[in-house]
Design a protein around this motif. Sequence first.
Motif, PDB file in Angstrom:
ATOM      1  N   THR A  68     -58.666  34.804  24.330  1.00  0.00           N
ATOM      2  CA  THR A  68     -59.549  35.463  25.274  1.00  0.00           C
ATOM      3  C   THR A  68     -58.754  35.677  26.559  1.00  0.00           C
ATOM      4  O   THR A  68     -58.062  34.762  27.018  1.00  0.00           O
ATOM      5  CB  THR A  68     -60.785  34.599  25.572  1.00  0.00           C
ATOM      6  N   GLU A  92     -59.730  39.358  23.038  1.00  0.00           N
ATOM      7  CA  GLU A  92     -61.016  39.672  23.652  1.00  0.00           C
ATOM      8  C   GLU A  92     -60.817  39.749  25.162  1.00  0.00           C
ATOM      9  O   GLU A  92     -60.375  38.781  25.784  1.00  0.00           O
ATOM     10  CB  GLU A  92     -62.045  38.594  23.313  1.00  0.00           C
ATOM     11  N   ASP A  94     -62.308  40.194  29.011  1.00  0.00           N
ATOM     12  CA  ASP A  94     -63.540  40.000  29.773  1.00  0.00           C
ATOM     13  C   ASP A  94     -63.276  40.185  31.266  1.00  0.00           C
ATOM     14  O   ASP A  94     -62.242  39.729  31.785  1.00  0.00           O
ATOM     15  CB  ASP A  94     -64.113  38.600  29.543  1.00  0.00           C
TER      16      ASP A  94
END
Length: 205
Positions: A68, A92, A94
Amino acid sequence: MKPDRTIIKKRYDRIAPFFDLLEAPMEGLFFRPWRQRLWAKAIGHHILEVGVGTGKNFDYYPKAARITAIDFSPNMLKQAAKTRDRKTIQVELDLLDIQSLPYADNSFDTVIGSFVFCSVLLPNKGLKELYRVCKPEGQVLLLEHVVSSKPLLAWAMNLLNPIVVKLFGANINRDTVKNVKACGFTTVRIDEHCGDILKLIEAKK
């Protein structure tokens, strides 16, 4: 007057399309081997990269890990998404602030960042968040430039710092090693190949 978070974010948003070009000389001459050295120390299944920027670390991601990656600048994250898609990297992304992470305590085996804490408004708060989300016996790995230990050079860095912050949103006079040591980690080690200003910090929880 010190810049607030919004001002710093806008500065990174502004330079995001040109960021890789601006840093290309330093990246080619110095930073690339240090990024590789940093990521070679990453362990565990779930890894959090903080301050992903434009995705300069994508080439060094461990193949088997779930990663992440976060950044507080929307435009930097857009550049990272383009790099991810072009290189078909599994990550991912974010949009998050390192100073206030939504993850549960003890979530990640390794938390890792490169040249991040020069631009965190409240570095101690950000470091405590990294400590919180790192698993027990996990590690926080940071590659950072810090203020020099040489008095004359430190004086020059402190003198120039307001100009650098205004232009780029990054501080060149942070004492990140000292800040990490104040966070309660079991051990804090500096890679033996480091010089006066560039530090690879390994902190074990």
